[in-house]
Design an enzyme around this catalytic site. Structure first.
Site, PDB file in Angstrom:
ATOM      1  N   HIS A 124      15.692  39.429   4.271  1.00 44.06           N
ATOM      2  CA  HIS A 124      16.120  40.671   3.624  1.00 44.06           C
ATOM      3  C   HIS A 124      16.833  41.585   4.609  1.00 44.06           C
ATOM      4  O   HIS A 124      16.531  41.579   5.806  1.00 44.06           O
ATOM      5  CB  HIS A 124      14.926  41.428   3.027  1.00 44.06           C
ATOM      6  CG  HIS A 124      14.341  40.777   1.818  1.00 44.06           C
ATOM      7  ND1 HIS A 124      14.946  40.817   0.592  1.00 44.06           N
ATOM      8  CD2 HIS A 124      13.206  40.058   1.670  1.00 44.06           C
ATOM      9  CE1 HIS A 124      14.192  40.149  -0.278  1.00 44.06           C
ATOM     10  NE2 HIS A 124      13.145  39.679   0.359  1.00 44.06           N
ATOM     11  N   HIS A 170       8.454  40.903  -1.614  1.00 42.34           N
ATOM     12  CA  HIS A 170       7.404  40.898  -0.601  1.00 42.34           C
ATOM     13  C   HIS A 170       7.074  42.338  -0.202  1.00 42.34           C
ATOM     14  O   HIS A 170       5.898  42.714  -0.089  1.00 42.34           O
ATOM     15  CB  HIS A 170       7.854  40.118   0.642  1.00 42.34           C
ATOM     16  CG  HIS A 170       7.473  38.681   0.626  1.00 42.34           C
ATOM     17  ND1 HIS A 170       8.147  37.747  -0.125  1.00 42.34           N
ATOM     18  CD2 HIS A 170       6.479  38.009   1.269  1.00 42.34           C
ATOM     19  CE1 HIS A 170       7.597  36.563   0.070  1.00 42.34           C
ATOM     20  NE2 HIS A 170       6.571  36.697   0.908  1.00 42.34           N
TER      21      HIS A 170
END
Length: 428
Positions: A242, A195
């Protein structure tokens, strides 16, 4: 000296990988988990070592599923209970369930709705579905050249990022302490953040392709690109998907890839348009990359996303070749640069929206038909049951050709079929 620097670098990486930093950031942003905490272990995750935990990919065993049904986000205010929070607090569930495991995740509390919606928007800016909508709009209404070159960067960037994930094989941040605001990608590996990669490569590439080609100030373009990138990167930490290290790595990794590809984009684009062997080279190269990606690890959503991006790249590239050969590709002359946006009027906005709505409808119908035909046909071809599509798609011999066939047709339709439709019906 070198040894000391290396040791310091490793310690810094271990520090940035610690999931407790993610949990603290979420807490500052108003996200609170509803984890069952044993009285004897109130701070059990606080004693975890500050180092990356390399464990097998899969859902976190410590996460307890919330209510039944698909997670759709905010559910309603909590006003009862012995520890009822303030009126502004909202109980929510992860945005989407995990497509690999069916896990809907753990309910959590939102104390800051503005940040929740801001970072939800930010994470969508890095999703593949956003780009599937963004690229066509850019192609049909603003600048086809920029759009088709962005697709090249997107496909390669996603392939490199997802392949790196499957080679490094780091798991997602541990939960608890991290709250999984999103669980859709929880079964994928996490290093680096793709991303962050796409959310950095696309806006900065868009800036580099349009600055000088379109008339606007450097500061404006750079600020938009940086804001886009930062919002996507920070949103991945907020979502609990993350660590800080993985986001920073994704950001820097994408800049490195962009630095390599940007000087080659004009050459690649010209090859796609003019070379007679371009379609063959495009198909062979992208299929080969897909085979590499599918051989790196067991099935996960990342493999499908990679094949989808590569398939879209194939279709868009072949569409570019066909348009050029048929004389349908009319890029602005260099003498007309820099381009300027036409005055905003009702007719301009209406025509742009009409093109977008009709074009997306054509693409969605194309995708639906191709999907309905391709998956059952592949299952029958390979002797697999067709009653469970999710299970069938975990086979490489189904997933890879399905993604390539469906999304190459979608990419071709976007670049060649839909613009031709617009021209026939005087919508161009």
């Amino acid at each position: 000296m070198t040894t000391d620097l290396l040791k310091t670098f490793v310690q810094m990486c271990n520090y940035l990988q610690d999931p407790r930093h993610v949990a603290r950031f979420q807490k500052v942003c108003g996200v609170k988990g509803t984890f069952p905490v044993k009285p004897s272990e109130p701070d059990r995750w606080e004693s975890e070592p500050e180092s990356p935990v390399l464990r097998k990919r899969g859902p976190d065993s410590s996460v307890v599923n919330g209510a039944d049904g698909d997670a759709k986000g905010v559910q309603g205010d909590i006003t009862a209970g012995p520890e009822a929070p303030s009126v502004d607090t909202t109980r929510a569930k992860p945005l989407r369930k995990n497509s690999l495991t069916g896990d809907v995740g753990q309910e959590f509390l939102i104390h800051n709705k503005f940040l929740f919606y801001l970072f939800t928007f930010g994470t969508e800016l890095g999703n593949e579905m956003f780009f599937i909508v963004f690229f066509p709009f850019l192609f049909w209404n603003i600048d086809p050249l920029v759009s088709r070159r962005l697709i090249v960067v997107w496909a390669w960037n996603l392939f490199v990022g997802q392949s790196t994930k499957d080679m490094v094989r780091w798991s997602r941040p541990a939960s608890p302490p991290v709250v999984k605001v999103e669980v859709f990608y929880n079964s994928e590996y996490s290093m680096p953040s793709t991303h962050a990669m796409t959310g950095t490569a696309i806006p900065f590439c868009l800036f580099m392709l349009t600055y000088g080609r379109w008339q606007y100030s450097f500061l404006f373009g750079f600020s938009v690109a940086l804001s886009w990138s930062v919002l996507v990167c920070v949103s991945r930490v907020y979502m609990g998907m993350h660590s800080i290290l993985e986001v920073i790595t994704g950001f820097l990794y994408s800049l490195l890839i962009l630095a390599f590809f940007h000087p080659l984009l004009e050459t690649i684009d010209n090859f796609y348009m003019t070379d007679h062997f371009a379609p063959l080279v495009i198909i062979v190269s992208h299929v080969s990359l897909g085979l590499v990606a599918f051989s790196l690890d067991s099935w996960s959503t990342s493999r499908g996303d990679t094949a989808q991006a590569l398939g879209t790249g194939v279709g868009a590239a072949i569409g570019t070749h066909v348009n050029y050969q048929l004389g349908l590709l009319l890029d602005p002359q260099l003498s007309s640069l820099p381009l300027t946006l036409p005055p905003i009027s009702f007719s301009l906005v209406f025509l742009s929206l009409l093109r977008f709505v009709i074009g997306v409808a054509v693409i969605l119908v194309t995708r639906m038909v191709m999907k309905a035909v391709t998956i059952p046909s592949l299952c029958r071809l390979f002797g697999l049951p067709t009653d469970d599509v999710r299970q069938a798609r975990q086979h490489m011999k189904v997933e890879l050709p399905y993604r390539y066939i469906v999304y190459s047709v979608v990419g071709f339709s976007c670049v060649s079929v839909v613009p031709l439709f617009f021209k026939i019906f005087s919508l161009a």
